[in-house]
Design a protein around this motif. Sequence first.
Motif, PDB file in Angstrom:
ATOM      1  N   SER A  17      38.363  31.349  34.743  1.00 12.65           N
ATOM      2  CA  SER A  17      39.309  32.364  34.272  1.00 12.65           C
ATOM      3  C   SER A  17      38.612  33.707  34.110  1.00 12.65           C
ATOM      4  CB  SER A  17      39.933  31.928  32.946  1.00 12.65           C
ATOM      5  OG  SER A  17      40.661  30.738  33.103  1.00 12.65           O
ATOM      6  N   GLY A  18      37.397  33.682  33.592  1.00 13.98           N
ATOM      7  CA  GLY A  18      36.622  34.915  33.441  1.00 13.98           C
ATOM      8  C   GLY A  18      36.324  35.564  34.777  1.00 13.98           C
ATOM      9  N   VAL A  21      39.403  37.338  35.912  1.00 16.16           N
ATOM     10  CA  VAL A  21      39.585  38.627  35.231  1.00 16.16           C
ATOM     11  C   VAL A  21      38.745  39.698  35.913  1.00 16.16           C
ATOM     12  CG1 VAL A  21      39.170  39.908  33.090  1.00 16.16           C
ATOM     13  CG2 VAL A  21      40.243  37.653  32.999  1.00 16.16           C
ATOM     14  N   GLU A  69      41.157  31.172  24.558  1.00 16.45           N
ATOM     15  CA  GLU A  69      40.425  32.103  25.426  1.00 16.45           C
ATOM     16  C   GLU A  69      40.949  32.056  26.859  1.00 16.45           C
ATOM     17  OE1 GLU A  69      36.042  32.315  24.901  1.00 16.45           O
ATOM     18  OE2 GLU A  69      36.399  30.840  23.304  1.00 16.45           O
ATOM     19  N   ALA A  73      42.677  35.169  28.882  1.00 13.07           N
ATOM     20  CA  ALA A  73      42.251  35.598  30.217  1.00 13.07           C
ATOM     21  C   ALA A  73      43.444  35.635  31.162  1.00 13.07           C
ATOM     22  CB  ALA A  73      41.161  34.673  30.754  1.00 13.07           C
ATOM     23  N   ARG A  76      45.377  38.754  30.575  1.00 13.22           N
ATOM     24  CA  ARG A  76      44.663  39.912  31.136  1.00 13.22           C
ATOM     25  C   ARG A  76      44.870  39.989  32.649  1.00 13.22           C
ATOM     26  NH1 ARG A  76      43.320  44.801  31.193  1.00 13.22           N
ATOM     27  NH2 ARG A  76      41.227  45.315  31.880  1.00 13.22           N
TER      28      ARG A  76
END
Length: 108
Positions: A17-18, A21, A69, A73, A76
């Motif tokens: 997921s990071g 982003v 979290e 994400a 975002r």
Amino acid sequence: MQAGEVIQRYERILAASGEMVVAAEESRWEDLLTLESARRNLVAEVVAEPATRFANAALQARHDSLIREILAADVRVKNLTSAWMAEIGCILTSMHAERKLARAYNTG
């Protein structure tokens, strides 16, 4: 599946997921699609397993934190892609108007 394994899988989903982003922030849309597909596979692995009960409150808290979290994400990425889609929509609308004008003035 053991609780520790479940946590590790959610950590991998969060890492993916990071990366999504970052790809969205950098407007790397093709990479975003590839990353989303890979993450979807990770999520499918978790969903396929029976629900895990966490005997340890700390593991349950970590699990809950990871889910929050991951969802943050997702929000975002959604916000970044929505802005991009709006921009694309404006470009397409402009192109359509230009074609319409060109057809109107070239029909003589």
